[in-house]
Design an enzyme around this catalytic site. Structure first.
Site, PDB file in Angstrom:
ATOM      1  CG  ASP A 228      -1.982  -1.098   1.140  1.00 23.40           C
ATOM      2  OD1 ASP A 228      -2.402  -1.448   0.033  1.00 23.40           O
ATOM      3  OD2 ASP A 228      -2.367  -1.610   2.204  1.00 23.40           O
ATOM      4  CB  ALA A 229       4.141   2.091   0.332  1.00 26.40           C
TER       5      ALA A 229
END
Length: 285
Positions: A228-229
């Site tokens: 999620d980055a």
């Protein structure tokens, strides 16, 4: 839709780039329908996206690539040119929740998304009937907890055999392995709620309701090995009130998730997203 050649460029910033591209197009009678430029002053990096009327040009797309190459080399460009009639192939991935998947399928079915959906991969059977209503192939590939690698190898094979160049995780609840993140770099698009890292784990909307949050949102991004980055494509928020229950927030959260995912996918399909490092430039229409 009018046929265009889409020229997308990123390169070190210097004087003369726009002039060189404009002269190239002018000499070939190219009419620019849409032009977008941006310079990152900190990184000293230049970004450009042009939609050129294909009918106005005196050359085809292959000749365009051949004749533009010397300019690209001179300015050290990362670049490509695409024919807008070449429809990207998209494969969708889902688990059990249908809101994002159904929204994309509907937008594709009605012609809002200019792509070809070549299949849906899911790790459960729940969504088969909905997908097959659209006459799209449905591949159910369970992912056992004890050994996930064979499942992901089968997923990889399905992606490759369909020729998909874009993979959309429409609330697919399995973590992509690092080797697939690298193989399909900047081709895998994900959606998640924007509470991270505040509300990690199960039932984030319920956690948010307990905390009395006033805004909920969603983030669409490219998938990388860092969970999620990855580079962010699109985000949006919606305001909530103290009177909203956890169930209300789940409903509103689904609304914003599907909106942000479809918008991010459209930007990607239209080559409006340029990635530089872990940051994006998005020439939204």
């Amino acid at each position: 839709m009018r046929k265009t050649f889409r020229l997308v460029i990123s390169c070190p910033d210097r004087v003369g780039i726009v002039a060189a591209v404009s002269q190239f197009l002018n000499e070939r009678s190219g009419s620019i329908i849409e032009a977008s430029h941006h310079t990152d002053l900190e990184q000293k990096w230049f970004f450009m996206r042009h939609d050129v009327d294909a009918e106005s040009l005196s050359i085809d797309v292959d000749t365009f690539r051949e004749e533009f190459a010397p300019i690209a080399e001179e300015y050290n460009m990362k670049w490509y040119v695409k024919d807008s009639e070449d429809r990207p192939k998209v494969i969708l991935m889902a688990t059990k929740e249908s809101h994002c998947l159904n929204d994309i399928m509907h937008r594709w079915h009605t012609g809002e998304l200019n792509c070809e959906i070549v299949g849906v991969i899911a790790n459960h059977e729940d969504l088969r009937s909905m997908v097959e209503w659209y006459n799209v192939p449905y591949f159910c590939i369970p992912v056992p907890k004890e050994n996930k690698m064979p499942a992901f190898q089968e997923i990889e094979a399905r992606i490759d055999e369909t020729g998909a160049d874009t993979i959309v995780l429409a609330r697919y609840m399995q973590i992509f392995p690092e080797y697939l993140c690298e193989k399909y770099k900047h081709q895998v698009i994900n959606i998640h709620h924007s509470f991270l890292p505040s509300f990690i784990g199960a039932k984030p909307y319920h956690q948010a309701a307990v905390r009395g949050v006033k805004l909920i949102g969603a983030t669409c991004h490219y998938v990388t090995a860092d969970l999620d980055a990855g580079p962010i494509i699109e985000q949006d928020v919606i305001r909530v009130r103290h009177s909203h229950s956890a169930e209300d927030m789940v409903r509103l959260g689904k609304d914003i998730e599907k909106l942000v995912l479809s918008r991010g996918l459209r930007y990607h399909l239209e080559d409006r997203v340029l990635v530089h490092g872990n940051k994006t430039v998005v020439f939204a229409d």
